[in-house]
Design an enzyme around this catalytic site. Structure first.
Site, PDB file in Angstrom:
ATOM      1  N   ASP A  66       0.816  -1.213   0.000  1.00  0.00           N
ATOM      2  CA  ASP A  66       0.000   0.000   0.000  1.00  0.00           C
ATOM      3  C   ASP A  66       0.854   1.268   0.000  1.00  0.00           C
ATOM      4  O   ASP A  66       2.077   1.203   0.144  1.00  0.00           O
ATOM      5  CB  ASP A  66      -0.974  -0.008   1.192  1.00  0.00           C
ATOM      6  N   ASN A 135      -7.809  -2.909  14.151  1.00  0.00           N
ATOM      7  CA  ASN A 135      -9.206  -3.092  13.718  1.00  0.00           C
ATOM      8  C   ASN A 135      -9.360  -4.233  12.716  1.00  0.00           C
ATOM      9  O   ASN A 135     -10.428  -4.408  12.131  1.00  0.00           O
ATOM     10  CB  ASN A 135      -9.753  -1.790  13.115  1.00  0.00           C
ATOM     11  N   HIS A 137      -7.532  -4.609   9.861  1.00  0.00           N
ATOM     12  CA  HIS A 137      -7.204  -4.344   8.456  1.00  0.00           C
ATOM     13  C   HIS A 137      -5.924  -5.070   8.037  1.00  0.00           C
ATOM     14  O   HIS A 137      -5.040  -5.299   8.848  1.00  0.00           O
ATOM     15  CB  HIS A 137      -7.159  -2.848   8.120  1.00  0.00           C
ATOM     16  N   GLU A 142      -9.648  -1.536   5.077  1.00  0.00           N
ATOM     17  CA  GLU A 142     -10.313  -1.255   6.345  1.00  0.00           C
ATOM     18  C   GLU A 142     -11.580  -2.108   6.474  1.00  0.00           C
ATOM     19  O   GLU A 142     -12.085  -2.632   5.478  1.00  0.00           O
ATOM     20  CB  GLU A 142     -10.685   0.232   6.404  1.00  0.00           C
TER      21      GLU A 142
HETATM   22  C1  GLP Z   1      -0.552  -0.029   8.755  1.00  0.00           C
HETATM   23  C2  GLP Z   1      -0.280  -0.744   7.413  1.00  0.00           C
HETATM   24  C3  GLP Z   1      -0.538  -2.215   7.526  1.00  0.00           C
HETATM   25  C4  GLP Z   1       0.008  -2.705   8.834  1.00  0.00           C
HETATM   26  C5  GLP Z   1      -0.834  -2.162   9.960  1.00  0.00           C
HETATM   27  C6  GLP Z   1      -0.329  -2.496  11.349  1.00  0.00           C
HETATM   28  O1  GLP Z   1      -1.393   1.037   8.692  1.00  0.00           O
HETATM   29  N1  GLP Z   1      -0.946  -0.206   6.257  1.00  0.00           N
HETATM   30  O2  GLP Z   1       0.039  -2.894   6.413  1.00  0.00           O
HETATM   31  O3  GLP Z   1      -0.035  -4.103   8.907  1.00  0.00           O
HETATM   32  O4  GLP Z   1      -1.103  -0.808   9.802  1.00  0.00           O
HETATM   33  O5  GLP Z   1       0.783  -1.726  11.692  1.00  0.00           O
HETATM   34  P1  GLP Z   1       1.732  -2.084  12.897  1.00  0.00           P
HETATM   35  O6  GLP Z   1       2.462  -3.311  12.500  1.00  0.00           O
HETATM   36  O7  GLP Z   1       2.675  -0.917  13.018  1.00  0.00           O
HETATM   37  O8  GLP Z   1       0.885  -2.282  14.082  1.00  0.00           O
END
Ligand code: GLP
EC number: 3.5.99.6
Length: 262
Positions: A66, A135, A137, A142
């Site tokens: 992304d 959440n 995702h 989302e």
């Molecule tokens: C981000 C990314 C995701 C990631 C998630 C969790 O916003 N777009 O690909 O897996 O949130 O992030 P973290 O690993 O820092 O908790």
């Protein structure tokens, strides 16, 4: 789905890195899907150690999940920049083989279509590394996302902007509102999925993705549809799993079956 519970984030990273390294070593032109966020950092650190010990990544292609809309590669929190810092440089990948959706394209829909085509042209993703949002995702899909979606423009959830404010000086308003993300359908086309989640903040998402009802409320439940999905978690992230005894039993007996006939 295979659930592996390990004592801490370092052990989880080592396990995920081992799976990815075996895929890289087994393929003539490996294609690895990479994720941003904190969850995969231990995995990249371990992969970098394996590269230092001789794992050949010179023919590896990478696709990120992304990108924020409106942040160019020069912005330090663009996923172009994050992937360059955390993945490309650490592992010594060829930057020409590392792809991130173009969130500053004038025609965002065309950029999404081009990204899907690039993945297909590379032969598809062999192994996709994933984190999960609190959440549920995956990528930036989302809650409410179509489980069959392709790469497209999405609006971030307010909670995701709050979670990611730590990368933008603590201000949720500084986090872009829109993003480009591989769809859930895109992610499910990868031949193998490895999701890493650590820490108590992920415990509910982990329990739902592994055991909860499949649905758009928790996009990560889509992993239940994939034949080769592994979820690697630490004790804190595993805290709400109802079937924990079974996962540990299955892990402990994983090698007991007779080898397949030659
Ligand atoms: C981000 C990314 C995701 C990631 C998630 C969790 O916003 N777009 O690909 O897996 O949130 O992030 P973290 O690993 O820092 O908790």
């Amino acid at each position: 789905m295979e659930i592996i519970v390990l004592p801490d984030a370092d052990a989880a990273g080592r396990h995920a890195a081992g799976i990815i390294a075996r895929t890289i070593a087994a393929r003539p032109r490996p294609v690895v899907g990479v994720a941003t966020g904190s969850s995969p950092l231990a995995t990249y650190r371990e992969l970098a150690a394996l590269v230092a010990r001789g794992l050949d990544v010179s023919r590896t292609t990478a696709f990120a999940l992304d990108e924020y809309v409106g942040l160019g590669p020069e912005h330090p929190q663009s996923y172009h920049a994050v992937v360059d810092r955390e993945v490309t440089r650490r592992l010594g990948l060829d930057p020409g083989r590392v792809h991130v959706p173009d969130g500053s394209a004038r025609d965002l829909e065309a950029a999404c279509a081009a990204y899907e085509q690039a993945i297909t042209a590379a032969g598809g993703v062999d192994i996709q590394l994933l984190g999960v949002g609190a959440n549920g995702h995956i990528g930036f899909n989302e809650p409410g996302s179509s489980l069959g979606s392709a790469t497209r423009v999405k609006t971030l959830a307010p909670g995701t902007r709050r979670d990611n404010a730590r990368f933008f000086g603590g201000d949720p308003e500084a986090v872009p509102v829109h993003c480009l993300t591989q769809g859930i359908g895109t992610i499910l086309r990868a031949r193998r999925l490895v999701l890493v989640a650590t820490g108590a903040a992920k415990a509910q998402a982990v329990a739902t993705l592994a055991e909860g009802p499949l649905g758009a409320y928790c996009p990560a439940t889509a992993l239940q549809l994939h034949p080769e999905a592994t979820v690697v978690v630490d004790e804190e992230a595993a805290a709400q799993l109802a079937l924990r005894e079974y996962y540990d039993f299955a892990r402990d007996h994983a090698r007991d079956l007779p080898a397949p006939p030659a």
